[in-house]
Write a protein that holds these residues in place. Structure first.
Motif, mmCIF file in Angstrom:
data_model
loop_
_atom_site.group_PDB
_atom_site.id
_atom_site.type_symbol
_atom_site.label_atom_id
_atom_site.label_comp_id
_atom_site.label_asym_id
_atom_site.label_seq_id
_atom_site.Cartn_x
_atom_site.Cartn_y
_atom_site.Cartn_z
ATOM 1 N N ALA A 149 12.745 19.771 30.051
ATOM 2 C CA ALA A 149 12.134 18.481 30.347
ATOM 3 C C ALA A 149 12.071 17.600 29.102
ATOM 4 C CB ALA A 149 10.735 18.681 30.927
ATOM 5 N N ALA A 150 11.695 18.206 27.964
ATOM 6 C CA ALA A 150 11.633 17.451 26.707
ATOM 7 C C ALA A 150 13.015 16.935 26.323
ATOM 8 C CB ALA A 150 11.064 18.329 25.597
ATOM 9 N N ALA A 151 14.046 17.750 26.535
ATOM 10 C CA ALA A 151 15.411 17.323 26.221
ATOM 11 C C ALA A 151 15.835 16.150 27.104
ATOM 12 C CB ALA A 151 16.381 18.495 26.383
ATOM 13 N N LEU A 152 15.504 16.205 28.390
ATOM 14 C CA LEU A 152 15.856 15.115 29.309
ATOM 15 C C LEU A 152 15.097 13.831 28.964
ATOM 16 C CD1 LEU A 152 16.024 17.038 32.716
ATOM 17 C CD2 LEU A 152 17.938 16.127 31.378
ATOM 18 N N VAL A 153 13.818 13.974 28.611
ATOM 19 C CA VAL A 153 13.046 12.799 28.193
ATOM 20 C C VAL A 153 13.659 12.173 26.940
ATOM 21 C CG1 VAL A 153 10.819 12.042 27.274
ATOM 22 C CG2 VAL A 153 10.892 13.561 29.251
ATOM 23 N N TYR A 154 14.098 13.024 26.003
ATOM 24 C CA TYR A 154 14.746 12.517 24.782
ATOM 25 C C TYR A 154 16.018 11.748 25.118
ATOM 26 C CZ TYR A 154 17.382 12.529 20.418
ATOM 27 O OH TYR A 154 18.124 12.152 19.335
ATOM 28 N N VAL A 155 16.818 12.279 26.057
ATOM 29 C CA VAL A 155 18.048 11.591 26.466
ATOM 30 C C VAL A 155 17.719 10.234 27.075
ATOM 31 C CG1 VAL A 155 20.006 11.675 28.062
ATOM 32 C CG2 VAL A 155 19.361 13.714 26.771
ATOM 33 N N LEU A 156 16.652 10.182 27.886
ATOM 34 C CA LEU A 156 16.267 8.920 28.514
ATOM 35 C C LEU A 156 15.783 7.893 27.484
ATOM 36 C CD1 LEU A 156 14.353 10.215 31.685
ATOM 37 C CD2 LEU A 156 16.624 9.190 31.610
ATOM 38 N N LEU A 157 15.067 8.361 26.477
ATOM 39 C CA LEU A 157 14.493 7.448 25.480
ATOM 40 C C LEU A 157 15.439 7.151 24.326
ATOM 41 C CD1 LEU A 157 10.815 8.751 25.192
ATOM 42 C CD2 LEU A 157 11.655 6.793 26.483
ATOM 43 N N LEU A 158 16.537 7.906 24.206
ATOM 44 C CA LEU A 158 17.429 7.763 23.060
ATOM 45 C C LEU A 158 17.894 6.324 22.836
ATOM 46 C CD1 LEU A 158 18.919 9.177 20.773
ATOM 47 C CD2 LEU A 158 20.785 9.681 22.366
ATOM 48 N N PRO A 159 18.297 5.564 23.880
ATOM 49 C CA PRO A 159 18.756 4.185 23.620
ATOM 50 C C PRO A 159 17.650 3.262 23.101
ATOM 51 C CG PRO A 159 19.466 4.947 25.789
ATOM 52 C CD PRO A 159 18.456 5.928 25.294
ATOM 53 N N PHE A 160 16.390 3.686 23.264
ATOM 54 C CA PHE A 160 15.287 2.802 22.906
ATOM 55 C C PHE A 160 14.471 3.314 21.719
ATOM 56 C CE2 PHE A 160 15.802 3.061 27.575
ATOM 57 C CZ PHE A 160 16.395 1.814 27.791
ATOM 58 N N LEU A 161 14.967 4.330 21.025
ATOM 59 C CA LEU A 161 14.186 4.930 19.947
ATOM 60 C C LEU A 161 13.941 3.943 18.805
ATOM 61 C CD1 LEU A 161 15.529 8.600 19.650
ATOM 62 C CD2 LEU A 161 13.408 7.779 20.679
ATOM 63 N N HIS A 162 14.938 3.153 18.446
ATOM 64 C CA HIS A 162 14.768 2.215 17.333
ATOM 65 C C HIS A 162 13.687 1.178 17.611
ATOM 66 C CE1 HIS A 162 18.715 2.951 14.889
ATOM 67 N NE2 HIS A 162 18.015 4.042 15.102
ATOM 68 N N PRO A 163 13.751 0.440 18.750
ATOM 69 C CA PRO A 163 12.666 -0.524 19.004
ATOM 70 C C PRO A 163 11.307 0.139 19.186
ATOM 71 C CG PRO A 163 14.172 -0.396 20.880
ATOM 72 C CD PRO A 163 14.820 0.331 19.755
ATOM 73 N N ILE A 164 11.265 1.349 19.769
ATOM 74 C CA ILE A 164 9.985 2.047 19.931
ATOM 75 C C ILE A 164 9.405 2.412 18.572
ATOM 76 C CG2 ILE A 164 8.924 4.194 20.737
ATOM 77 C CD1 ILE A 164 10.770 4.095 23.153
ATOM 78 N N PHE A 165 10.241 2.947 17.683
ATOM 79 C CA PHE A 165 9.741 3.331 16.359
ATOM 80 C C PHE A 165 9.336 2.095 15.563
ATOM 81 C CE2 PHE A 165 10.093 4.600 11.914
ATOM 82 C CZ PHE A 165 9.370 5.782 11.921
ATOM 83 N N PHE A 166 10.098 0.996 15.701
ATOM 84 C CA PHE A 166 9.746 -0.241 15.003
ATOM 85 C C PHE A 166 8.389 -0.757 15.484
ATOM 86 C CE2 PHE A 166 10.204 -4.932 14.457
ATOM 87 C CZ PHE A 166 10.229 -4.938 13.074
ATOM 88 N N ALA A 167 8.163 -0.691 16.803
ATOM 89 C CA ALA A 167 6.865 -1.099 17.350
ATOM 90 C C ALA A 167 5.755 -0.194 16.842
ATOM 91 C CB ALA A 167 6.921 -1.066 18.880
ATOM 92 N N LEU A 168 6.035 1.106 16.743
ATOM 93 C CA LEU A 168 5.046 2.056 16.233
ATOM 94 C C LEU A 168 4.678 1.738 14.789
ATOM 95 C CD1 LEU A 168 3.447 4.692 16.750
ATOM 96 C CD2 LEU A 168 5.435 5.938 15.886
ATOM 97 N N VAL A 169 5.682 1.403 13.987
ATOM 98 C CA VAL A 169 5.436 1.057 12.583
ATOM 99 C C VAL A 169 4.528 -0.174 12.489
ATOM 100 C CG1 VAL A 169 6.536 0.144 10.497
ATOM 101 C CG2 VAL A 169 7.536 2.105 11.675
ATOM 102 N N LEU A 170 4.859 -1.228 13.246
ATOM 103 C CA LEU A 170 4.062 -2.454 13.200
ATOM 104 C C LEU A 170 2.644 -2.216 13.735
ATOM 105 C CD1 LEU A 170 6.637 -5.161 14.359
ATOM 106 C CD2 LEU A 170 5.916 -4.613 12.040
ATOM 107 N N ALA A 171 2.549 -1.436 14.815
ATOM 108 C CA ALA A 171 1.232 -1.198 15.410
ATOM 109 C C ALA A 171 0.323 -0.420 14.466
ATOM 110 C CB ALA A 171 1.390 -0.451 16.734
ATOM 111 N N ILE A 172 0.866 0.604 13.809
ATOM 112 C CA ILE A 172 0.050 1.387 12.877
ATOM 113 C C ILE A 172 -0.340 0.546 11.667
ATOM 114 C CG2 ILE A 172 0.121 3.337 11.269
ATOM 115 C CD1 ILE A 172 1.720 4.866 13.332
#
Length: 360
Positions: free
Chosen positions: A21-44
């Motif tokens: 399940a974790a592997a499948l979730v990673y595959v689903l989120l892979l195209p969006f990892l950069h904007p998600i991490f960028f948002a995480l950086v700004l939010a923190i």
């Protein structure tokens, strides 16, 4: 089948399903990892601002909206103003160069006159014929200009994708502000570690992100100002433009602002301004570049245990592995690795200390 084997098989099956399940979730989120991490950086990085607004308004949704708006304003408005200024400065610089080149018979003759002093100097020092040196320099400049044009074309071609990632980052950042406490509580509840260890890891990640964001901003401002002052003092065109470019280049490890001030020193040398060229070189090495070693430790003090060499490899490795976002991901990965190894050492040494106390 014994009763003891039932739970064991069930645990193995659940673990396998969890990994899948974790592997499948990673595959689903892979195209969006950069904007998600960028948002995480700004939010923190903006958590103190959000908590200050939330403590006054007492309305989480409105506080999240207002904080997101302020972050957009703080990032995009200066970027837009900088872009307009750079375009205006670049246009002014081009017109001045065009006027100078027209006075000397066109761009070809102007470039030949500009390159002739350093070419003659290199030829005298190396013994190579001056035409060969000039041909090599022109070929290298042509290669660099072709690479720059290709990069500009790819940047324009990816403009739609970049805007989409930006919108996604803003959307994610809003929900990180709004649901931050719930996300924090969920991580504490689901992590298979003692709560104290989980809190320590989360605090390590937060400190690494905040330290790097503040460090990049502080170093960029200082080095940009120092570069602009050097251009103004030596009489070079567009000091604000090149100071802004230097602030952006300060993000790059190893080369950094030398991309700006080193060619400036060569241009001054080519014009015969030996004193100004020497000043630009010494100022670039001793003031601009060395300011990183003064400003960054001041910002990082108390937030991370990494020394300058470790930070360097974290930045270089992150940039190589993840692109631009690796400038933030690299130090976070190193910080988490250091924290995990420290926890392992404490877990192994604590029972030994307790045993020695009991024996004593």
């Amino acid at each position: 089948m014994t009763e003891s084997s039932g739970p064991s098989r069930s645990l193995i099956a659940l673990t396998a399903l969890a990994v899948a399940a974790a592997a499948l979730v990673y595959v689903l989120l892979l195209p969006f990892l950069h904007p998600i991490f960028f948002a995480l950086v700004l939010a923190i990085a903006a958590q103190p601002l959000y908590h200050a607004i939330s403590s006054r308004l007492k309305r989480p949704a409105l506080s999240a909206i207002l904080t997101t708006f302020l972050m957009i304003t703080a990032v995009l408005v200066p970027l837009a103003m900088l872009t307009v200024t750079i375009i205006n400065e670049a246009g002014t610089t081009y017109n001045q160069l065009a006027q100078q080149s027209a006075e000397k018979g066109g761009w070809g003759q102007y470039l030949n006159d500009l390159l002739d002093p350093p070419v003659q100097w290199v030829a005298a020092k190396t013994g190579m014929p001056a035409p060969n040196v000039q041909a090599a320099v022109l070929q290298r400049m042509q290669t660099m200009s072709s690479s720059l044009l290709q990069w500009s074309g790819s940047l324009l071609g990816n403009l739609t994708s970049t805007l989409g990632d930006l919108v996604l980052s803003i959307f994610v950042m809003f929900f990180l502000f709004l649901e931050g406490n719930a996300i924090w509580a969920g991580i504490l509840r689901w992590m298979p570690l003692p709560e104290s260890r989980t809190r320590e890891l989360l605090q390590t990640i937060s400190d690494a992100i905040v330290a790097n964001v503040y460090g990049f901003v502080a170093v960029g401002v200082v080095q940009g100002v120092l570069t602009g002052l050097a251009f103004w003092f030596t009489g070079l065109h567009a000091p604000f433009l090149w100071g802004s470019v230097a602030a952006i280049c300060s993000l790059l490890p190893l080369a950094g602002t030398a991309i700006v001030w080193a060619p400036a020193a060569l241009i001054l040398l080519a014009h015969g301004a030996w004193g100004k060229a020497l000043f630009m070189l010494l100022w670039g090495i001793l003031a601009i570049s060395m300011s990183d070693n003064i400003v960054r430790p001041m910002v990082l003090s108390g937030r991370t245990d990494m020394n300058t060499l470790v930070v360097f490899f974290a930045l270089m490795g992150g940039l190589q592995a993840f692109g631009f976002i690796g400038l933030f991901a690299g130090p976070v990965i190193f910080s988490v690795a250091i924290a995990v190894f420290r926890m392992l050492r404490e877990e192994y040494t604590q029972p030994m200390v307790e045993l020695e106390i009991k024996q004593a």
